[in-house]
Scaffold this motif. Sequence first.
Motif, mmCIF file in Angstrom:
data_model
loop_
_atom_site.group_PDB
_atom_site.id
_atom_site.type_symbol
_atom_site.label_atom_id
_atom_site.label_comp_id
_atom_site.label_asym_id
_atom_site.label_seq_id
_atom_site.Cartn_x
_atom_site.Cartn_y
_atom_site.Cartn_z
ATOM 1 N N UNK A 177 -57.829 46.890 -80.118
ATOM 2 C CA UNK A 177 -58.442 46.455 -78.866
ATOM 3 C C UNK A 177 -58.556 44.942 -78.778
ATOM 4 N N UNK A 178 -58.757 44.457 -77.557
ATOM 5 C CA UNK A 178 -58.994 43.034 -77.297
ATOM 6 C C UNK A 178 -60.450 42.852 -76.913
ATOM 7 N N UNK A 179 -61.048 41.739 -77.346
ATOM 8 C CA UNK A 179 -62.454 41.468 -77.071
ATOM 9 C C UNK A 179 -62.593 40.788 -75.709
ATOM 10 N N UNK A 180 -63.411 41.367 -74.830
ATOM 11 C CA UNK A 180 -63.668 40.786 -73.518
ATOM 12 C C UNK A 180 -64.928 39.924 -73.525
ATOM 13 N N UNK A 181 -65.934 40.355 -74.276
ATOM 14 C CA UNK A 181 -67.171 39.587 -74.377
ATOM 15 C C UNK A 181 -67.837 39.932 -75.700
ATOM 16 N N UNK A 182 -68.614 38.973 -76.230
ATOM 17 C CA UNK A 182 -69.171 39.153 -77.558
ATOM 18 C C UNK A 182 -70.422 38.305 -77.738
ATOM 19 N N UNK A 183 -71.473 38.913 -78.298
ATOM 20 C CA UNK A 183 -72.656 38.168 -78.727
ATOM 21 C C UNK A 183 -73.182 38.820 -80.001
ATOM 22 N N UNK A 184 -74.322 38.377 -80.499
ATOM 23 C CA UNK A 184 -74.838 38.893 -81.770
ATOM 24 C C UNK A 184 -75.396 40.310 -81.662
ATOM 25 N N UNK A 185 -75.547 40.801 -80.450
ATOM 26 C CA UNK A 185 -76.110 42.142 -80.235
ATOM 27 C C UNK A 185 -75.061 43.193 -79.884
#
Length: 263
Positions: A177-185
């Motif tokens: 998969x490709x990452x669209x959005x990411x944070x620590x949660x």
Amino acid sequence: MSKLNILVVDDARFIRERVTSMVREAFPDFNVIAVENGMHARTAMQQKQYDLILCDWEMPEMSGLEVLQWTRAQASYQSTPFLMVTSRGEREYVLKAIQSGVNDYLGKPFTREQLVQKMVKALDKRQQLSPAQQARATSMLEAEKQKQPTAAVPARGGVGKPKGLAQLRNSQQTFRCAIKDLNLREVKVVIKNEGCFPQVLEQVVVDIEQLSGDSVARLNGFVTLVQATEQKLEAAYVDVRVSFMDDDPDKLAHLSKYIASVR
């Protein structure tokens, strides 16, 4: 014989609670104690004799491998069934666990069926299950096999420029998969529609990679959203959102640096 003591060791609260619930549902007459790290596990085993240990590998302060090695050094625990529960599946890790005296290996993520099968196998070898317990476990396993997966929820969305690459693993398969959005949660990824998707509330493992292919972090989580990227049945891609369950400071530090680099 029937009132067995089971010890669950995992630093992720969600997984501790999930495993505890699975064991109690399958074996309601077992005593199940859950602790959050290896040091607490060692203390618990010094205070009471346990008949089966389900232990995570990657934990701060004292790893699951160190717990296993300490356990096998104790006269009262040299033959106690020890199941290593971990997202680490590489051959070198499996060999280390085998050499240290592990009885079996359960890879994250896993289903209740897989957990119960491993427990039955371990306890049955020592004839610790009563006929009633064996019958209940068999009935539960048969019911799990007959369950049908639910479909993904269609919605609108789009595939933008990825912020990285990842592998998303459930108990059955691995999705690139490709990452669209990411944070620590949490992380939102997009996978190709090939007719099979992770399910909402399913436990998964996310291996986050840089676009160069270098590994960033391996995180445990559970699926909170599955939706098509287009409002049509034949949508080419599906969005999946995963909430993280890991509290490991090292993992979060690596993830934080990576997030800063792709913002």
